[in-house]
Design a protein around this motif. Structure first.
Motif, PDB file in Angstrom:
ATOM      1  N   ASN A   1       1.185  -9.779  -9.305  1.00  0.00           N
ATOM      2  CA  ASN A   1      -0.180  -9.749  -9.851  1.00  0.00           C
ATOM      3  C   ASN A   1      -0.689  -8.357 -10.216  1.00  0.00           C
ATOM      4  N   GLY A   2       0.104  -7.311 -10.002  1.00  0.00           N
ATOM      5  CA  GLY A   2      -0.281  -5.955 -10.386  1.00  0.00           C
ATOM      6  C   GLY A   2      -1.259  -5.264  -9.455  1.00  0.00           C
ATOM      7  N   GLN A   3      -1.629  -5.913  -8.328  1.00  0.00           N
ATOM      8  CA  GLN A   3      -2.568  -5.287  -7.407  1.00  0.00           C
ATOM      9  C   GLN A   3      -1.917  -4.098  -6.694  1.00  0.00           C
ATOM     10  N   LEU A   4      -2.745  -3.089  -6.402  1.00  0.00           N
ATOM     11  CA  LEU A   4      -2.279  -1.893  -5.706  1.00  0.00           C
ATOM     12  C   LEU A   4      -2.648  -1.962  -4.227  1.00  0.00           C
ATOM     13  N   TYR A   5      -1.803  -1.347  -3.385  1.00  0.00           N
ATOM     14  CA  TYR A   5      -2.007  -1.295  -1.941  1.00  0.00           C
ATOM     15  C   TYR A   5      -1.713   0.118  -1.459  1.00  0.00           C
ATOM     16  N   VAL A   6      -2.592   0.669  -0.638  1.00  0.00           N
ATOM     17  CA  VAL A   6      -2.383   1.991  -0.041  1.00  0.00           C
ATOM     18  C   VAL A   6      -1.761   1.799   1.329  1.00  0.00           C
ATOM     19  N   ILE A   7      -0.718   2.576   1.603  1.00  0.00           N
ATOM     20  CA  ILE A   7      -0.017   2.484   2.886  1.00  0.00           C
ATOM     21  C   ILE A   7       0.041   3.864   3.522  1.00  0.00           C
TER      22      ILE A   7
ATOM     23  N   ALA B   1      -7.312   5.593 -11.303  1.00  0.00           N
ATOM     24  CA  ALA B   1      -8.215   4.892 -12.232  1.00  0.00           C
ATOM     25  C   ALA B   1      -7.922   3.391 -12.279  1.00  0.00           C
ATOM     26  N   ARG B   2      -7.633   2.829 -11.096  1.00  0.00           N
ATOM     27  CA  ARG B   2      -7.379   1.395 -10.948  1.00  0.00           C
ATOM     28  C   ARG B   2      -7.924   0.946  -9.609  1.00  0.00           C
ATOM     29  N   PRO B   3      -8.371  -0.296  -9.528  1.00  0.00           N
ATOM     30  CA  PRO B   3      -8.826  -0.797  -8.224  1.00  0.00           C
ATOM     31  C   PRO B   3      -7.652  -0.970  -7.258  1.00  0.00           C
ATOM     32  N   VAL B   4      -7.933  -0.816  -5.989  1.00  0.00           N
ATOM     33  CA  VAL B   4      -6.940  -1.013  -4.933  1.00  0.00           C
ATOM     34  C   VAL B   4      -7.361  -2.236  -4.135  1.00  0.00           C
ATOM     35  N   ALA B   5      -6.430  -3.170  -3.934  1.00  0.00           N
ATOM     36  CA  ALA B   5      -6.745  -4.434  -3.250  1.00  0.00           C
ATOM     37  C   ALA B   5      -7.003  -4.231  -1.752  1.00  0.00           C
ATOM     38  N   HIS B   6      -6.176  -3.404  -1.096  1.00  0.00           N
ATOM     39  CA  HIS B   6      -6.385  -3.119   0.315  1.00  0.00           C
ATOM     40  C   HIS B   6      -5.552  -1.918   0.732  1.00  0.00           C
ATOM     41  N   GLY B   7      -5.821  -1.446   1.926  1.00  0.00           N
ATOM     42  CA  GLY B   7      -5.033  -0.385   2.534  1.00  0.00           C
ATOM     43  C   GLY B   7      -4.628  -0.826   3.922  1.00  0.00           C
ATOM     44  N   CYS B   8      -3.549  -0.226   4.436  1.00  0.00           N
ATOM     45  CA  CYS B   8      -3.093  -0.574   5.780  1.00  0.00           C
ATOM     46  C   CYS B   8      -2.229   0.539   6.336  1.00  0.00           C
ATOM     47  N   TYR B   9      -1.912   0.421   7.605  1.00  0.00           N
ATOM     48  CA  TYR B   9      -1.005   1.328   8.290  1.00  0.00           C
ATOM     49  C   TYR B   9       0.323   0.614   8.511  1.00  0.00           C
ATOM     50  N   ARG B  10       1.391   1.392   8.530  1.00  0.00           N
ATOM     51  CA  ARG B  10       2.709   0.861   8.899  1.00  0.00           C
ATOM     52  C   ARG B  10       3.352   1.821   9.893  1.00  0.00           C
ATOM     53  N   SER B  11       3.900   1.244  10.945  1.00  0.00           N
ATOM     54  CA  SER B  11       4.538   2.047  11.983  1.00  0.00           C
ATOM     55  C   SER B  11       6.031   2.134  11.740  1.00  0.00           C
ATOM     56  N   ILE B  12       6.524   3.359  11.638  1.00  0.00           N
ATOM     57  CA  ILE B  12       7.969   3.569  11.466  1.00  0.00           C
ATOM     58  C   ILE B  12       8.699   3.212  12.757  1.00  0.00           C
ATOM     59  N   ARG B  13       8.149   3.610  13.876  1.00  0.00           N
ATOM     60  CA  ARG B  13       8.830   3.383  15.159  1.00  0.00           C
ATOM     61  C   ARG B  13       8.807   1.916  15.572  1.00  0.00           C
TER      62      ARG B  13
ATOM     63  N   LEU C   1      13.048  -3.629   3.671  1.00  0.00           N
ATOM     64  CA  LEU C   1      13.844  -4.380   2.697  1.00  0.00           C
ATOM     65  C   LEU C   1      13.877  -5.870   2.995  1.00  0.00           C
ATOM     66  N   THR C   2      13.793  -6.237   4.267  1.00  0.00           N
ATOM     67  CA  THR C   2      13.864  -7.659   4.598  1.00  0.00           C
ATOM     68  C   THR C   2      12.488  -8.318   4.673  1.00  0.00           C
ATOM     69  N   LYS C   3      11.414  -7.517   4.915  1.00  0.00           N
ATOM     70  CA  LYS C   3      10.077  -8.100   5.048  1.00  0.00           C
ATOM     71  C   LYS C   3       9.071  -7.530   4.057  1.00  0.00           C
ATOM     72  N   GLY C   4       9.048  -6.225   3.919  1.00  0.00           N
ATOM     73  CA  GLY C   4       7.974  -5.570   3.183  1.00  0.00           C
ATOM     74  C   GLY C   4       8.069  -5.625   1.678  1.00  0.00           C
ATOM     75  N   PHE C   5       9.273  -5.629   1.130  1.00  0.00           N
ATOM     76  CA  PHE C   5       9.434  -5.528  -0.315  1.00  0.00           C
ATOM     77  C   PHE C   5       9.634  -6.866  -1.002  1.00  0.00           C
ATOM     78  N   LYS C   6       9.170  -7.938  -0.409  1.00  0.00           N
ATOM     79  CA  LYS C   6       9.363  -9.239  -1.040  1.00  0.00           C
ATOM     80  C   LYS C   6       8.655  -9.300  -2.386  1.00  0.00           C
ATOM     81  N   ARG C   7       7.440  -8.752  -2.447  1.00  0.00           N
ATOM     82  CA  ARG C   7       6.705  -8.740  -3.714  1.00  0.00           C
ATOM     83  C   ARG C   7       6.201  -7.349  -4.077  1.00  0.00           C
ATOM     84  N   GLN C   8       6.205  -6.425  -3.136  1.00  0.00           N
ATOM     85  CA  GLN C   8       5.651  -5.099  -3.380  1.00  0.00           C
ATOM     86  C   GLN C   8       6.740  -4.086  -3.692  1.00  0.00           C
ATOM     87  N   ARG C   9       6.392  -3.153  -4.570  1.00  0.00           N
ATOM     88  CA  ARG C   9       7.280  -2.037  -4.909  1.00  0.00           C
ATOM     89  C   ARG C   9       6.483  -0.742  -4.855  1.00  0.00           C
ATOM     90  N   PRO C  10       7.023   0.294  -4.230  1.00  0.00           N
ATOM     91  CA  PRO C  10       6.331   1.592  -4.239  1.00  0.00           C
ATOM     92  C   PRO C  10       6.219   2.119  -5.675  1.00  0.00           C
TER      93      PRO C  10
END
Length: 195
Positions: A110-116, A149-161, A59-68
Motif C-alpha cells: 500500500n506504499g505506507q511508510l513506517y519509522v523504526i 514529504a510523505r505521511p508516515v503510518a506509524h513508528g515503533c521500536y525493534r530490539s536487536i537482542r 527475514l522470516t517475520k519482519g519483511f513479509k510486506r515491508q522493505r527498508p
C-alpha cells in the motif's frame, strides 16, 4: 525484489565479512573507547551473533510486506530541522532538533511508510507515551514526514537482542502521540525554567 525466507549461506558470509570490517574500522579509528581488549573480543562475537539472529528474524517475520527505503537518516546537523507545535500549557513554540532515524520502511502492498528505531536490549513500554517519558518515536515520525514529504503510518521500536518485531507502536494522529509531541514542545520552556 523477492527476499529469501531466512539468511542464505552467501548472505551469512557477507554479514560476517561486513561486521568484521565495521568492527576493524572502529578499532582503527580509536574515536571511541571499546572497553578492555579481551572484553571487546567477547562483545564483538556477541554483536555478530545478535545481528545474525536479528536478521534471521527480520527475514522470516519482519519483511513479509515491508522493505527498508531509507536508513540512518541524519537530520539537523547541516541545516536545522524545526518543529512547530503547542506545548502542554497551550503556547505555540518552535523546537529545533538534531538526530538520526535508524530506518524507514515502506509497505509494498500500500506504499505506507513506517519509522523504526533499533534498540540493542529492551524496548520502551507504550505506557511511556502516557507520561511523556518516551518521546523518541513520535518525534522521529514527525521529522520523517517533514524530510520525506510523505505521511508516515506509524513508528515503533525493534530490539536487536530480543528479536522483538514491533514494540510501542504509535500512529502520529493518536491522542497519545499528540500528547507526546506537546511534552516534546515543552522541553525548551522547562530547560529555561531550570526544571
Amino acid at each position: 525484489g523477492p527476499l529469501q525466507d531466512g539468511l542464505t549461506a552467501q548472505a551469512r558470509a557477507l554479514l560476517e565479512e561486513t561486521t568484521l570490517a565495521v568492527c576493524t574500522q572502529r578499532e582503527r579509528d580509536r574515536q571511541e573507547w571499546l572497553g578492555m581488549p579481551v572484553l571487546w573480543e567477547v562483545t564483538k562475537r556477541d554483536l555478530a551473533l545478535r545481528l545474525e539472529e536479528y536478521l534471521e528474524t527480520e527475514l522470516t517475520k519482519g519483511f513479509k510486506r515491508q522493505r527498508p527505503v531509507k536508513q540512518e537518516i541524519s537530520f539537523g546537523v547541516e541545516s536545522p530541522v524545526s518543529l512547530r507545535g503547542v506545548d502542554v500549557a497551550g503556547n505555540d513554540v518552535e523546537l529545533q532538533l538534531r538526530g538520526r532515524i535508524d530506518r524507514v520502511d515502506e509497505d509494498v502492498s500500500n506504499g505506507q511508510l513506517y519509522v523504526i528505531d533499533y534498540k540493542l536490549g529492551r524496548t520502551p513500554s507504550p505506557e511511556g507515551y502516557n507520561d511523556g517519558s518516551v518521546l523518541q518515536i513520535p518525534r522521529y515520525v514527525t521529522v520523517a514526514e517533514q524530510l520525506l514529504a510523505r505521511p508516515v503510518a506509524h513508528g515503533c521500536y525493534r530490539s536487536i537482542r530480543n528479536g522483538t518485531m514491533t514494540a510501542a507502536k504509535i500512529k502520529p494522529d493518536e491522542a497519545r502521540a499528540l500528547h507526546v509531541m506537546a511534552c516534546t514542545m515543552s522541553i525548551p520552556g522547562r530547560v529555561r525554567a531550570g526544571l
